[in-house]
Design an enzyme around this catalytic site. Structure first.
Site, mmCIF file in Angstrom:
data_model
loop_
_atom_site.group_PDB
_atom_site.id
_atom_site.type_symbol
_atom_site.label_atom_id
_atom_site.label_comp_id
_atom_site.label_asym_id
_atom_site.label_seq_id
_atom_site.Cartn_x
_atom_site.Cartn_y
_atom_site.Cartn_z
ATOM 1 N N LYS A 1 0.920 -1.208 -0.145
ATOM 2 C CA LYS A 1 0.085 -0.150 0.097
ATOM 3 C C LYS A 1 1.004 1.225 -0.019
ATOM 4 C CE LYS A 1 -3.961 -1.791 2.275
ATOM 5 N NZ LYS A 1 -4.733 -1.927 3.696
ATOM 6 N N GLY B 1 9.704 -1.029 11.631
ATOM 7 C CA GLY B 1 9.216 0.225 12.083
ATOM 8 C C GLY B 1 10.102 1.427 12.329
HETATM 9 P P1 AMP Z 1 4.384 -3.810 2.551
HETATM 10 O O1 AMP Z 1 4.081 -4.721 4.231
HETATM 11 O O2 AMP Z 1 3.646 -2.917 2.825
HETATM 12 O O3 AMP Z 1 5.698 -3.717 2.371
HETATM 13 O O4 AMP Z 1 3.468 -5.310 1.523
HETATM 14 C C1 AMP Z 1 4.211 -6.327 1.187
HETATM 15 C C2 AMP Z 1 3.247 -7.213 0.659
HETATM 16 O O5 AMP Z 1 2.892 -6.602 -0.376
HETATM 17 C C3 AMP Z 1 3.582 -8.542 0.345
HETATM 18 O O6 AMP Z 1 3.100 -9.868 0.886
HETATM 19 C C4 AMP Z 1 3.139 -8.604 -1.275
HETATM 20 O O7 AMP Z 1 2.670 -10.142 -1.591
HETATM 21 C C5 AMP Z 1 2.360 -7.476 -1.411
HETATM 22 N N1 AMP Z 1 2.104 -7.176 -2.663
HETATM 23 C C6 AMP Z 1 3.098 -6.718 -3.498
HETATM 24 N N2 AMP Z 1 2.843 -6.654 -4.785
HETATM 25 C C7 AMP Z 1 1.615 -6.410 -4.753
HETATM 26 C C8 AMP Z 1 0.343 -6.449 -5.736
HETATM 27 N N3 AMP Z 1 0.709 -5.863 -6.915
HETATM 28 N N4 AMP Z 1 -0.823 -6.579 -5.235
HETATM 29 C C9 AMP Z 1 -1.155 -7.060 -3.873
HETATM 30 N N5 AMP Z 1 -0.367 -7.056 -3.262
HETATM 31 C C10 AMP Z 1 0.967 -6.864 -3.803
#
Ligand code: AMP
Length: 396
Positions: free
Chosen positions: A198, A377
């Site tokens: 996100k 974090g």
């Molecule tokens: P974060 O914790 O925000 O760094 O997000 C990591 C997660 O983002 C991982 O589990 C990925 O599977 C997910 N992710 C990466 N690219 C996508 C995408 N295109 N659509 C959905 N989830 C995603």
């Protein structure tokens, strides 16, 4: 920065905030000892000098009061083995039990206190609680980078009771030094790579980095909010509609500041969120309804690789796609390899944040990047440009 190397601990009792928040299985066995291993050099320095180490940490998220599954006593055998001394254990972190045990400590000995979070005063940053902890020792050492962004009793408040006797341990000193290389002493070109699910968790980071980087690569689920902000069709991809305006502003700010903001121009798309879905490759701004982008496409992989290979400083947080599923892992893998190749050629690379660390480990590349940050974090808050309370308390 005052580190434990500035002091000879002989005859001194040091209360050390470590991060022993390790995963335990049903049998209370430690399943990943990384965090314990990280703290060993600091503890060894203190007892090696002939000092005494009183270790305090949290473990898990206990509600109120003691719970067997969150007791730090389960760590005593592993810790004793690694340190080569019989670590003593106090069944409480404040009160008569630790007071008596601390008073009886001899040079070279180690005492581990029970979980700080069995008291709600810890996370509330209670001053009396911090004072009680401080009474056990002559010196305060903070070596828990992972909790340095929290103003808890043991991470921040306690420091005021040691105005002239507070130090950073090696984990803290290392993390801060390496993150500083990226944020304050970066060589150009400086490329930041942001991915993950996100935009919402990363918007402050994007804002702060736009003042520092030459190139900002955006991948992962967050790219689709940017693509929609530019007028593209993203089908059923992950999208944060309320952040489209923010993404537009970031695009404008990048232009005004002369930052090369790279958004993928192609994507791997699937008709379901699973590894066995039907898969196609298409333009990232022309994804049909019923399909979602789950990785960056080949063209983007090549463009990003080229930019990364020509960089002198690289910061990477967040995967390029859903790398946990093999069919959407290629983007993350190629980027990880490009970062390692650039590092081989002399670039400084820092990887941080849970999933990018998992990715770099998955492809066995941790040894080919400059530094892997362990404090999710806390590291992200530093990159956002914030001051960490745990750091300020020791420096102040
Ligand atoms: P974060 O914790 O925000 O760094 O997000 C990591 C997660 O983002 C991982 O589990 C990925 O599977 C997910 N992710 C990466 N690219 C996508 C995408 N295109 N659509 C959905 N989830 C995603």
């Amino acid at each position: 920065m005052k580190t434990i190397d500035d002091l000879n601990f002989k005859g001194l009792k040091a209360i050390v905030r470590v991060d022993f928040n390790v995963p335990l299985n049903d049998k209370f066995e430690i399943t990943d000892e990384t965090r314990i291993n990280a703290a060993i050099p600091t503890i060894k320095k203190i007892i090696g000098d002939g000092g005494m180490a009183i270790l305090m940490s949290h473990l898990g998220r206990p509600k109120i009061g003691p719970e067997e599954k969150f007791s730090l006593k389960h760590l005593v055998p592993a810790l004793s083995k690694k340190l080569g001394v019989d670590v003593k254990f106090a069944s409480d972190c404040i009160g008569e039990v630790p007071e008596k045990m601390a008073a009886e400590l001899k040079n070279g000995e180690v005492l581990l206190l029970e979980n700080l979070r069995f008291y709600k005063e810890e996370t509330k940053g209670d001053k009396d609680f911090a004072k009680k902890l401080s009474g056990l020792a002559d010196v305060y050492v903070n070596d828990a980078f992972g909790t340095a962004h929290r103003a808890h009793a043991s991470t921040t408040i306690i420091a005021q009771f040691f105005p002239n006797h507070k130090y950073f341990g090696y984990v803290m000193a290392n993390e801060l030094a390496n993150i500083n290389i990226v944020l304050k002493e970066s060589k150009r070109p400086f490329t930041a790579i942001l991915g993950g699910a996100k935009v919402s968790g990363k918007i402050e980071i994007i804002k702060n980095l736009l003042d520092k980087v030459d190139n900002l690569i955006v991948g992962g689920g967050m790219m689709f909010t940017f693509i929609k902000a530019m007028g593209g069709n993203v089908g059923d991809s992950l999208i944060e509609d309320d952040l489209i305006g923010t993404a537009k502003k970031a695009l404008e700010a990048a232009k005004a500041k002369g930052v090369n903001l790279l958004i993928p121009d192609d994507a791997i798309i699937a008709d379901e969120f699973n590894n066995d879905a039907n898969i196609l490759e298409c333009d990232a701004n022309d994804i049909p309804d019923g399909w979602m982008g789950l990785d960056i496409g080949e063209n983007s992989r090549e463009t990003f690789t080229e930019v990364i290979k020509n960089s002198a400083t690289i910061l990477w947080n967040g995967p390029m796609g859903v790398f946990e599923m093999e069919n959407y892992a290629q983007g993350t893998k190629v980027i990880a390899e490009a970062v390692a190749d650039a590092t081989d050629k002399g670039a400084f690379s820092l990887i941080g944040g849970g999933d990018s660390v998992a990715a770099i480990n998955k492809y066995n590349l941790a040894g080919r990047v400059s530094y892997v940050s362990t404090g999710g974090g806390a590291m992200l808050e530093l990159i956002e440009g914030k001051e960490l309370p745990g750091v300020k308390a020791v420096e102040g």
